[in-house]
Design a protein around this motif. Structure first.
Motif, PDB file in Angstrom:
ATOM      1  N   ASN A  51      36.890 -31.231  14.598  1.00 60.77           N
ATOM      2  CA  ASN A  51      36.970 -31.495  16.041  1.00 60.77           C
ATOM      3  C   ASN A  51      36.030 -32.627  16.441  1.00 60.77           C
ATOM      4  OD1 ASN A  51      38.982 -29.737  17.073  1.00 60.77           O
ATOM      5  ND2 ASN A  51      37.595 -28.005  16.871  1.00 60.77           N
ATOM      6  N   THR A  52      34.823 -32.625  15.885  1.00 62.56           N
ATOM      7  CA  THR A  52      33.844 -33.662  16.197  1.00 62.56           C
ATOM      8  C   THR A  52      34.318 -35.030  15.707  1.00 62.56           C
ATOM      9  OG1 THR A  52      32.041 -32.064  16.103  1.00 62.56           O
ATOM     10  CG2 THR A  52      31.447 -34.383  15.840  1.00 62.56           C
ATOM     11  N   THR A  53      34.858 -35.063  14.501  1.00 59.55           N
ATOM     12  CA  THR A  53      35.355 -36.322  13.943  1.00 59.55           C
ATOM     13  C   THR A  53      36.488 -36.879  14.807  1.00 59.55           C
ATOM     14  OG1 THR A  53      34.728 -35.620  11.721  1.00 59.55           O
ATOM     15  CG2 THR A  53      36.340 -37.406  11.876  1.00 59.55           C
ATOM     16  N   ALA A  54      37.407 -36.020  15.198  1.00 58.72           N
ATOM     17  CA  ALA A  54      38.518 -36.458  16.051  1.00 58.72           C
ATOM     18  C   ALA A  54      37.994 -37.019  17.370  1.00 58.72           C
ATOM     19  CB  ALA A  54      39.481 -35.296  16.300  1.00 58.72           C
ATOM     20  N   LYS A  55      37.038 -36.348  17.964  1.00 54.28           N
ATOM     21  CA  LYS A  55      36.495 -36.808  19.253  1.00 54.28           C
ATOM     22  C   LYS A  55      35.793 -38.159  19.113  1.00 54.28           C
ATOM     23  CE  LYS A  55      36.019 -32.524  21.795  1.00 54.28           C
ATOM     24  NZ  LYS A  55      36.354 -31.323  21.183  1.00 54.28           N
ATOM     25  N   LEU A  56      35.005 -38.314  18.052  1.00 53.92           N
ATOM     26  CA  LEU A  56      34.313 -39.589  17.860  1.00 53.92           C
ATOM     27  C   LEU A  56      35.298 -40.729  17.608  1.00 53.92           C
ATOM     28  CD1 LEU A  56      31.197 -38.472  15.814  1.00 53.92           C
ATOM     29  CD2 LEU A  56      31.252 -39.324  18.171  1.00 53.92           C
TER      30      LEU A  56
END
Length: 113
Positions: free
Chosen positions: A50-55
């Motif tokens: 989720n964090t990777t997608a958001k960044l």
């Protein structure tokens, strides 16, 4: 946003969902204690995906670095899930498959930096 990044974002979100489903399914198994590492890795993997997608959506200058970490965690999660998939746990087999796909896409993003 380039197509490669869009594909990686979509796969990260798919992987996060697969990991959450796997963790919830593991909690319903009779031998939940033996699945402790699988559940922990599922939750960690869902978080980094989720964090990777958001960044990546933010076009962050850190997204490629985080994508490399995401690939490592996806592979670790897949490895753990594959142990349980060998014993007939279909949710683990599905999670492992998506984690491997996500790891490959994230690794290609990190090497593109």
């Amino acid at each position: 946003m380039e197509e490669k990044m869009r594909a990686c974002i979509e796969k990260c979100l798919e992987c996060a969902n697969a990991c959450m489903h796997c963790a919830a399914s593991c909690l319903k198994e009779s031998e939940v204690n033996m699945l402790r590492d699988c559940i922990r890795l599922d939750l960690e993997c869902a978080t980094i995906c989720n964090t990777t997608a958001k960044l990546m959506q933010l076009e962050s200058s850190y997204s490629n670095t985080v994508a490399e970490l995401c690939a490592q965690l996806c592979n670790a999660c897949a490895e753990e899930c594959e142990k349980h998939a060998a014993h007939g746990m279909e949710h683990c087999a599905q999670c492992a498959r998506v984690c491997r796909e996500c790891a490959d896409l994230c690794m290609s993003m990190s090497s593109a930096a």
